[in-house]
Structures are given as C-alpha cells and as structure tokens.
Scaffold this motif. Sequence first.
Motif, PDB file in Angstrom:
ATOM      1  N   GLN A 100      37.224  42.033  48.426  1.00 39.08           N
ATOM      2  CA  GLN A 100      36.781  40.733  48.928  1.00 39.08           C
ATOM      3  C   GLN A 100      36.816  40.714  50.453  1.00 39.08           C
ATOM      4  O   GLN A 100      37.507  41.542  51.065  1.00 39.08           O
ATOM      5  N   ALA A 136      32.665  45.292  42.994  1.00 41.81           N
ATOM      6  CA  ALA A 136      33.036  43.994  43.581  1.00 41.81           C
ATOM      7  C   ALA A 136      32.495  43.902  45.006  1.00 41.81           C
ATOM      8  O   ALA A 136      31.945  42.866  45.413  1.00 41.81           O
ATOM      9  N   THR A 178      36.157  48.556  42.265  1.00 48.00           N
ATOM     10  CA  THR A 178      36.186  47.869  43.568  1.00 48.00           C
ATOM     11  C   THR A 178      34.834  48.007  44.265  1.00 48.00           C
ATOM     12  O   THR A 178      34.385  47.084  44.956  1.00 48.00           O
ATOM     13  N   ASP A 222      39.560  51.609  48.308  1.00 49.75           N
ATOM     14  CA  ASP A 222      38.545  50.678  47.782  1.00 49.75           C
ATOM     15  C   ASP A 222      37.278  51.416  47.330  1.00 49.75           C
ATOM     16  O   ASP A 222      36.279  50.782  47.020  1.00 49.75           O
ATOM     17  N   ASP A 235      45.543  42.495  50.608  1.00 50.61           N
ATOM     18  CA  ASP A 235      45.205  42.069  49.247  1.00 50.61           C
ATOM     19  C   ASP A 235      43.693  41.843  49.094  1.00 50.61           C
ATOM     20  O   ASP A 235      43.101  42.233  48.095  1.00 50.61           O
ATOM     21  N   TYR A 236      43.070  41.258  50.100  1.00 51.81           N
ATOM     22  CA  TYR A 236      41.609  41.029  50.044  1.00 51.81           C
ATOM     23  C   TYR A 236      40.878  42.363  49.984  1.00 51.81           C
ATOM     24  O   TYR A 236      39.934  42.538  49.222  1.00 51.81           O
ATOM     25  N   ASP A 258      41.982  45.300  48.980  1.00 44.88           N
ATOM     26  CA  ASP A 258      42.214  45.996  47.703  1.00 44.88           C
ATOM     27  C   ASP A 258      41.303  45.447  46.609  1.00 44.88           C
ATOM     28  O   ASP A 258      40.917  46.173  45.695  1.00 44.88           O
ATOM     29  N   ARG A 259      40.960  44.164  46.699  1.00 38.21           N
ATOM     30  CA  ARG A 259      40.106  43.561  45.665  1.00 38.21           C
ATOM     31  C   ARG A 259      38.623  43.631  46.026  1.00 38.21           C
ATOM     32  O   ARG A 259      37.779  43.138  45.299  1.00 38.21           O
TER      33      ARG A 259
END
Length: 216
Positions: free
Chosen positions: A57, A170, A167, A162, A51-52, A54-55
Amino acid sequence: MRLVLLGAPGAGKGTQAKLLGEQFHVPHVSSGDLLRDAVRKQTPLGQQAKDYMDRGQLVPDDVLVGAIEERLRGRECSQGFILDGFPRTIAQAEALERMLGKIGCPIDAVISFVVPASALVDRLGGRRTCVSCGALYHTAYNPPAVAGKCDRCDGELFQRDDDKEETIRARLQVYERQTAPLLDWYRDVGTLIEVEGLGERQSVFGEIVNKLGAVA
Ligand code: AP5
C-alpha cells in the motif's frame, strides 16, 4: 534537468533513472529507496512506513512528503534530479508543485512508461538488487555473471520483500487506483512524455533521450 518518472511497479523506473542520472549528472531520488533505507535504519519514518510497504500500500502523504522535500531542497539536488516513485497521487503531485514553486525550479518533463501487466509481474518476480551499490538485475533478462553476486562491486544480491507475487498484485492494483490518474493530470499540464517501456533497456533509454531532445 528535473525529471519525474511515472509508471507501474516493474515498469523500469529505477533502471532508467540510474541511466538518466549518469547521462545528465544529477542524482537519482527514489522514494522507495529512501523509505527502504529508513526501514533498515529503523528511523521514525521507517517505523511508520514499514507496514504499508509490506502490504504493497502507499505510505500516507503526511509521513512521506516532508522527507522528499528535505531531499529535493538539499545541495545535492540543486542542479536537478531524476525523481522515481514520487509523486504517486494527485495530492503528492500538488505538493511537489508547491515545493518546486518555492525554489523556482519547475519540472522539465514527466516520463511515463507503458508496459503490459503480464510483463510487470514477470519483471518483478525476477528482480534482484545489490545490497551494497543498488545495481538492478533480473534473473532472466539481465542476470549477473555469477549468480547472487553483483558484477560491479561483488555485493550480495537480494530479492525485495514486496516482490512476492501476492504483494506484487496488491501494488499493481494500488497503481491503477491511485497513481494512474496522474497520467491525465500531467497530460493536462503538458509535461507528459510517454515511452514504450517493453523494449530492451538501452532502446528504452534511447527513446527517452530522443524525446527529451525534442522538447528541450
Ligand atoms: P518503489 O520502490 O517505488 O517501487 P515501485 O514503484 O513498485 O517500482 P519498482 O521499484 O518495483 O519498479 P521499477 O519501475 O523501478 O522497475 P525496475 O527498474 O526496478 O515503492 C515501493 C513501496 O514504497 C511502495 O509500494 C509504497 O509502499 C512505498 N512508496 C514509494 N513511493 C511512495 C510514494 N510516493 N507514496 C507512497 N508510498 C510510496 O525494474 C524491475 C525489473 O525489471 C528489474 O529486475 C529490471 O532489471 C527489469 N527491467 C527493467 N527494465 C527492463 C527492460 N527494458 N527489459 C527487461 N527487463 C527490465
């Protein structure tokens, strides 16, 4: 040879790590590859990291640091390594110091790639990776001979999840906020070597090797 490669997403860390690994006969250890492999295999590490990633982060330190330590302590890394993508925070840099302190093998140099943000977005948007051997291509700057196929092993080329524009933005913000402060940290320690990352791949590689020769 124990090197850390530091730079924004798309700065060319993976590209240069492969060349340096071949030059110095040491493994290329990429935190991103390690995590992507864990996601693909759906291991507990991959499940926590997905999840991190994909975002765009950072994966929390307590999830990742143990896996990096296990890799660096392995026999494969006993003669050195090219560490790409780790550390990315000051806490990770401190953890790396502790790990290497335990085995009595400090880092030789930290290579930082200087590349303007506009070039980073362009590079990441066109990046393609071989699913079989991990070779890196770019649709414009380093295209394969046959579209979608790896020149080395004929494997399929894919675009990373990503590497979508949103993304990428980000990830660049995360780099500025959480990773860029490491530059001063390593400058103070005295191990930082800065290279111009905008040139052609072989000329960037030549500059790194020259500068490493100067500090050896
Ligand atoms: P990671 O896989 O480490 O990605 P990154 O740091 O964002 O770096 P990239 O792999 O995108 O770029 P690169 O600098 O290696 O450039 P490349 O050589 O491929 O991390 C992914 C995610 O995993 C993170 O977002 C995070 O979630 C997690 N993660 C990883 N490590 C972590 C950590 N320590 N802590 C927490 N979370 C972590 O080049 C890019 C493109 O440009 C290619 O197409 C290439 O062909 C082209 N190119 C390269 N050099 C040149 C050149 N000189 N001229 C023209 N084109 C070039």
